[in-house]
Design a protein around this motif. Structure first.
Motif, PDB file in Angstrom:
ATOM      1  N   UNK A   1       0.795  -1.023  -0.161  1.00 17.91           N
ATOM      2  CA  UNK A   1      -0.298   0.241  -0.044  1.00 17.91           C
ATOM      3  C   UNK A   1       0.712   1.354   0.104  1.00 17.91           C
ATOM      4  N   UNK A   2       0.738   2.508  -0.734  1.00 14.09           N
ATOM      5  CA  UNK A   2       1.082   3.178  -0.676  1.00 14.09           C
ATOM      6  C   UNK A   2       0.284   4.296  -1.282  1.00 14.09           C
ATOM      7  N   UNK A   3       1.043   5.748  -0.829  1.00 15.76           N
ATOM      8  CA  UNK A   3       0.326   7.075  -2.122  1.00 15.76           C
ATOM      9  C   UNK A   3       0.268   7.049  -2.870  1.00 15.76           C
ATOM     10  N   UNK A   4      -0.923   6.881  -3.905  1.00 17.35           N
ATOM     11  CA  UNK A   4      -0.611   7.102  -5.278  1.00 17.35           C
ATOM     12  C   UNK A   4      -0.136   8.499  -5.380  1.00 17.35           C
ATOM     13  N   UNK A   5      -0.629   9.691  -5.833  1.00 16.25           N
ATOM     14  CA  UNK A   5      -0.761  10.734  -5.999  1.00 16.25           C
ATOM     15  C   UNK A   5      -0.667  11.624  -5.181  1.00 16.25           C
ATOM     16  N   UNK A   6       0.109  12.956  -5.759  1.00 13.59           N
ATOM     17  CA  UNK A   6      -0.103  14.453  -4.782  1.00 13.59           C
ATOM     18  C   UNK A   6       1.507  14.335  -4.380  1.00 13.59           C
ATOM     19  N   UNK A   7       0.935  15.045  -2.833  1.00 16.44           N
ATOM     20  CA  UNK A   7       2.580  15.256  -2.495  1.00 16.44           C
ATOM     21  C   UNK A   7       3.216  14.546  -1.853  1.00 16.44           C
ATOM     22  N   UNK A   8       2.295  13.584  -1.570  1.00 19.71           N
ATOM     23  CA  UNK A   8       2.935  12.502  -0.710  1.00 19.71           C
ATOM     24  C   UNK A   8       3.560  11.076  -1.698  1.00 19.71           C
ATOM     25  N   UNK A   9       3.257  11.023  -2.686  1.00 21.22           N
ATOM     26  CA  UNK A   9       3.411  10.473  -3.967  1.00 21.22           C
ATOM     27  C   UNK A   9       4.388   9.476  -3.548  1.00 21.22           C
ATOM     28  N   UNK A  10       3.431   8.577  -4.277  1.00 21.25           N
ATOM     29  CA  UNK A  10       5.132   7.281  -3.356  1.00 21.25           C
ATOM     30  C   UNK A  10       5.228   6.561  -2.150  1.00 21.25           C
ATOM     31  N   UNK A  11       4.617   7.187  -1.396  1.00 23.68           N
ATOM     32  CA  UNK A  11       5.638   7.383   0.409  1.00 23.68           C
ATOM     33  C   UNK A  11       4.722   5.868   0.747  1.00 23.68           C
ATOM     34  N   UNK A  12       4.951   5.091   0.850  1.00 23.24           N
ATOM     35  CA  UNK A  12       4.832   3.282   1.602  1.00 23.24           C
ATOM     36  C   UNK A  12       3.640   3.955   2.419  1.00 23.24           C
ATOM     37  N   UNK A  13       2.683   2.940   3.115  1.00 21.22           N
ATOM     38  CA  UNK A  13       1.721   3.294   4.300  1.00 21.22           C
ATOM     39  C   UNK A  13       1.730   1.533   4.825  1.00 21.22           C
ATOM     40  N   UNK A  14       1.661   1.014   5.992  1.00 22.28           N
ATOM     41  CA  UNK A  14       1.722   0.479   6.765  1.00 22.28           C
ATOM     42  C   UNK A  14       0.396  -0.278   6.348  1.00 22.28           C
ATOM     43  N   UNK A  15       0.386  -0.756   6.639  1.00 22.57           N
ATOM     44  CA  UNK A  15      -1.091  -2.369   5.908  1.00 22.57           C
ATOM     45  C   UNK A  15      -1.491  -2.938   7.395  1.00 22.57           C
ATOM     46  N   UNK A  16      -2.515  -3.045   8.001  1.00 20.78           N
ATOM     47  CA  UNK A  16      -2.776  -3.597   9.187  1.00 20.78           C
ATOM     48  C   UNK A  16      -3.406  -5.837   8.530  1.00 20.78           C
ATOM     49  N   UNK A  17      -2.202  -6.903   9.068  1.00 22.70           N
ATOM     50  CA  UNK A  17      -2.671  -8.084   9.141  1.00 22.70           C
ATOM     51  C   UNK A  17      -3.806  -8.235   9.432  1.00 22.70           C
ATOM     52  N   UNK A  18      -4.248  -9.177   8.735  1.00 20.54           N
ATOM     53  CA  UNK A  18      -5.474 -10.074   9.689  1.00 20.54           C
ATOM     54  C   UNK A  18      -6.448 -10.330   8.607  1.00 20.54           C
ATOM     55  N   UNK A  19      -7.820 -10.241   8.776  1.00 15.74           N
ATOM     56  CA  UNK A  19      -8.841 -10.139   8.501  1.00 15.74           C
ATOM     57  C   UNK A  19     -10.311  -9.375   9.394  1.00 15.74           C
ATOM     58  N   UNK A  20      -9.161  -8.338   9.948  1.00 20.12           N
ATOM     59  CA  UNK A  20     -10.660  -6.992  10.915  1.00 20.12           C
ATOM     60  C   UNK A  20     -11.146  -6.081   9.586  1.00 20.12           C
TER      61      UNK A  20
END
Length: 184
Positions: A1-20
């Motif tokens: 997961x990442x920021x797709x566009x704009x001022x933070x474009x390409x910034x990776x985002x942490x995802x949540x593991x599991x099914x919640x």
């Protein structure tokens, strides 16, 4: 997961593991913003079932001036806060660790107008889409607000929520993105 566009474009985002939670994929997120934006000049976003915050953070990156994030799951909320900090959006983000219905009740008491509303509840909880009616009925959406609902193909949403009518609908596998606008 990442920021797709704009001022933070390409910034990776942490995802949540599991099914919640069920994070919106980058492909679907990019499609959503191609349909509603792609960039903004200010405005307030509400990411009602925020998970790790991908949609609200993307909106900030593309020019929204503020985002409100609501998430009740403890692990998801912690990840959300980490992602906001990583993107340096602490000053323009409000986070609430609470149930969506309680958060909407709180919003009804505030002097606020939302410009972007993202609603992506657990697919088996169709009643959460009714929270839209409460926000619309109490005038919490701006005249030109955009409502984005992510839902299962098994869920049929109404053609309108007050004056906000279904403007576009796209299917991605088992997921539908429904976009509502006020067609003035």
């Amino acid at each position: 997961m990442r920021v797709v566009a704009g001022e933070r474009k390409g910034m990776p985002l942490k995802a949540i593991t599991g099914t919640t939670t069920r994070p919106t994929t980058d492909k679907v997120k990019e499609s959503i913003f191609n349909m509603i934006g792609p960039f903004f000049s200010g405005g307030i976003a509400l990411d009602l079932f925020a998970g790790s915050g991908g949609l609200g953070i993307e909106t900030l990156s593309r020019g929204a001036s503020k985002a409100i994030f609501v998430e009740k799951d403890g692990r998801a909320f912690q990840t959300l806060q980490e992602n906001i900090k990583k993107c340096r959006y602490e000053a323009v983000a409000e986070t609430f660790k609470t149930d969506a219905a309680r958060a909407v009740k709180g919003l009804l008491k505030r002097e606020i107008q939302l410009d972007y509303l993202f609603l992506d509840p657990p697919y088996h909880k169709k009643e959460y889409y009714d929270l839209l009616n409460s926000l619309v009925d109490h005038g919490k959406l701006s005249e030109d607000a955009i409502i984005v609902c992510e839902h299962s193909v098994e869920v049929n949403l109404p053609s309108s929520y007050g004056k906000y009518t279904l403007a576009r609908q796209e299917t991605y596998g088992g997921t539908i993105i429904s976009i509502y606008r006020n067609e003035l």
